[in-house]
Motif scaffolding. Structure first.
Motif, PDB file in Angstrom:
ATOM      1  N   ASP A  17       6.179  -2.073  -0.583  1.00 46.61           N
ATOM      2  CA  ASP A  17       6.633  -1.233   0.700  1.00 46.61           C
ATOM      3  C   ASP A  17       5.330  -0.670   1.217  1.00 46.61           C
ATOM      4  OD1 ASP A  17       7.155   1.267   1.480  1.00 46.61           O
ATOM      5  OD2 ASP A  17       8.680   1.839  -0.048  1.00 46.61           O
ATOM      6  N   ARG A  54       8.829  -3.872  -6.045  1.00 45.76           N
ATOM      7  CA  ARG A  54       9.345  -3.295  -4.824  1.00 45.76           C
ATOM      8  C   ARG A  54       8.464  -2.271  -4.201  1.00 45.76           C
ATOM      9  NH1 ARG A  54       9.997   0.717  -2.440  1.00 45.76           N
ATOM     10  NH2 ARG A  54      11.769   1.880  -1.762  1.00 45.76           N
ATOM     11  N   TYR A  55       7.744  -1.666  -4.888  1.00 42.27           N
ATOM     12  CA  TYR A  55       6.911  -0.450  -4.402  1.00 42.27           C
ATOM     13  C   TYR A  55       5.767  -1.153  -3.788  1.00 42.27           C
ATOM     14  CZ  TYR A  55       9.925   3.438  -5.453  1.00 42.27           C
ATOM     15  OH  TYR A  55      11.118   4.149  -5.308  1.00 42.27           O
ATOM     16  N   SER A 100      15.161  -3.239  -3.861  1.00 45.34           N
ATOM     17  CA  SER A 100      15.722  -2.005  -4.057  1.00 45.34           C
ATOM     18  C   SER A 100      17.074  -1.799  -4.266  1.00 45.34           C
ATOM     19  CB  SER A 100      15.024  -1.119  -2.736  1.00 45.34           C
ATOM     20  OG  SER A 100      15.875  -1.410  -1.802  1.00 45.34           O
ATOM     21  N   GLN A 155       8.153   3.068   9.131  1.00 43.79           N
ATOM     22  CA  GLN A 155       8.376   1.640   8.586  1.00 43.79           C
ATOM     23  C   GLN A 155       9.523   0.799   9.735  1.00 43.79           C
ATOM     24  OE1 GLN A 155      10.328   1.359   4.810  1.00 43.79           O
ATOM     25  NE2 GLN A 155       8.284   0.473   4.141  1.00 43.79           N
TER      26      GLN A 155
END
Lengths: 147, 249
Positions: B184, B180-181, B148, B136
């Protein structure tokens, strides 16, 4: 004591072993603190509703011909309409300030399709410039600057 | 003791074995100028009235256990200086939550809402360990890092006017975590979460009071997350017509 919230608020789907006191709403809700501005923001929707109805009336008068239009303009000179316009303008400015300059920028996701979001510091000035430009344009049209 | 001034604490008490409804109890105690609200509560518990119940743990605004209403505002009591208040301080359990005892609220409903948004990385197919880690970039991390930082203190739930009126509403922290996920780059579960977001009690229950962001002690800005999630949930819904099998790459 604050007023009671919905008794199921934040309750588990299956009751626990201990008896619980029912949840209460935040004590300052709805009339105090920052909640005031939130409630006022919500209340301003009435101006959008009424102004939309007035707009329909304007369109209807335009379609009905010059006599209906002149009659409508005569009615719009009534002090109640003028007072409504002042109140509605205040409501629209408050709504625009709260939404576009305080809440709108941060609600844009980091990427919108392939495009990255402009920096958050830049968005409110951009919106402000667009707002001023649109207001100036409408003002010019109403003033009769364009033949 | 000479540097101590006296303050009055009006604390909400509730004993499920005796009380029908919560009541208040007043304590006048000597406090030091550098004390936080939690220090005063611990003093009362240790020195004045051992029956007082409250949650706390880390004392440095990391664990999120000590959230309570202080003079009507949700606060982390370990981070809230007593010097910011006058001679009388009111302390109560978090609003919008059922109360188990005194200042302790029921957490199970909150945990259920958390699980509903699947707050973990979802992938269509997991990489084998020998294939290495998911990489990432700093920019990809930056896209969700703010969201997060939540410590699950629940202050946002206590401030939100929707949570108290709509029991099905997922609420600020859960949606912020789900969002948030979704942001990601390692995750592929956004379609699943957006489905949850679009359901009754999902992101569209939020009326953007912005209170969650005002009270958040970690500047997570859940209101931003919820309203970004609204936009992306619509985009995802529209994309599902064009390309029903579309997933985030």
């Amino acid at each position: 004591m604050a007023r009671l919230a919905d008794p199921r608020a934040m309750s588990p789907s299956r009751p626990g072993r201990t008896r619980t006191a029912p949840p209460v709403m935040p004590p300052l809700f709805p009339a105090r603190g920052r909640y005031r501005s939130y409630m006022l923001f919500g209340a301003c929707c009435v101006f959008f509703l009424l102004s939309s109805l007035l707009f329909l009336r304007v369109v209807d008068a335009l379609a009905a011909g010059p006599e209906a239009w002149d009659d409508l303009l005569r009615q719009f000179r009534h002090p109640l309409y003028l007072a409504y316009n002042v109140a509605a303008l205040a409501g629209f400015v408050f709504t625009a300030r709260r939404f576009f300059f305080q809440l709108f920028a941060k609600s844009q996701p980091p990427r919108i399709g392939p495009l990255p979001r402009p920096p958050l510091a830049v968005l409110p000035p951009l919106l402000g410039a667009a707002w001023v430009a649109a207001t100036a344009l409408i003002f010019c049209i109403l003033w009769g600057a364009f033949p | 003791m000479s540097d101590r001034q006296k303050k009055t604490f009006v604390i909400t008490r509730f004993d499920p074995d005796k009380d029908e409804v919560p009541k208040t109890q007043t304590y006048e105690i000597p406090v030091r100028p550098d004390w936080k609200v939690l220090d005063a509560l611990n003093f009362i518990k240790d020195e004045v009235d051992g029956t007082l119940s409250h949650r706390w743990s880390c004392r440095m605004a990391v664990c999120g256990s000590c959230g309570m209403m202080v003079n009507g505002e949700p606060k982390l009591t370990c981070k809230t200086a007593l010097s910011d208040y006058g001679d009388t301080v009111e302390v109560g359990p978090l609003s919008n939550f059922p109360v188990i005892r005194d200042l302790v609220v029921e957490l199970e409903g909150f945990m259920e809402k958390f699980k509903a948004v699947k707050p973990w990385i979802l992938r269509a197919k997991e990489k084998a360990p020998e294939e290495g880690v998911y990489r990432q970039s700093p920019a990809e991390l930056e896209a969700f890092k703010q969201f997060s930082m939540c410590i699950n203190c629940m202050l946002c739930y206590a401030a939100c006017p929707v949570v108290g009126n709509e029991p099905d509403y997922l609420g600020p922290a859960a949606i912020a975590l789900g969002h948030r996920y979704n942001l990601d780059s390692r995750d592929e579960g956004d379609a699943e979460r957006n489905q949850v977001f679009r359901e009754e009690g999902g992101v569209y229950s939020c009326s953007y009071a912005n209170e969650c962001s005002e009270v958040c002690p970690k500047n997570v800005d859940p209101a931003a997350a919820i309203n970004q999630a609204k936009f992306l949930a619509v985009v995802d819904w529209a994309k599902s017509f064009v390309s029903p099998r579309s997933r985030k790459k």
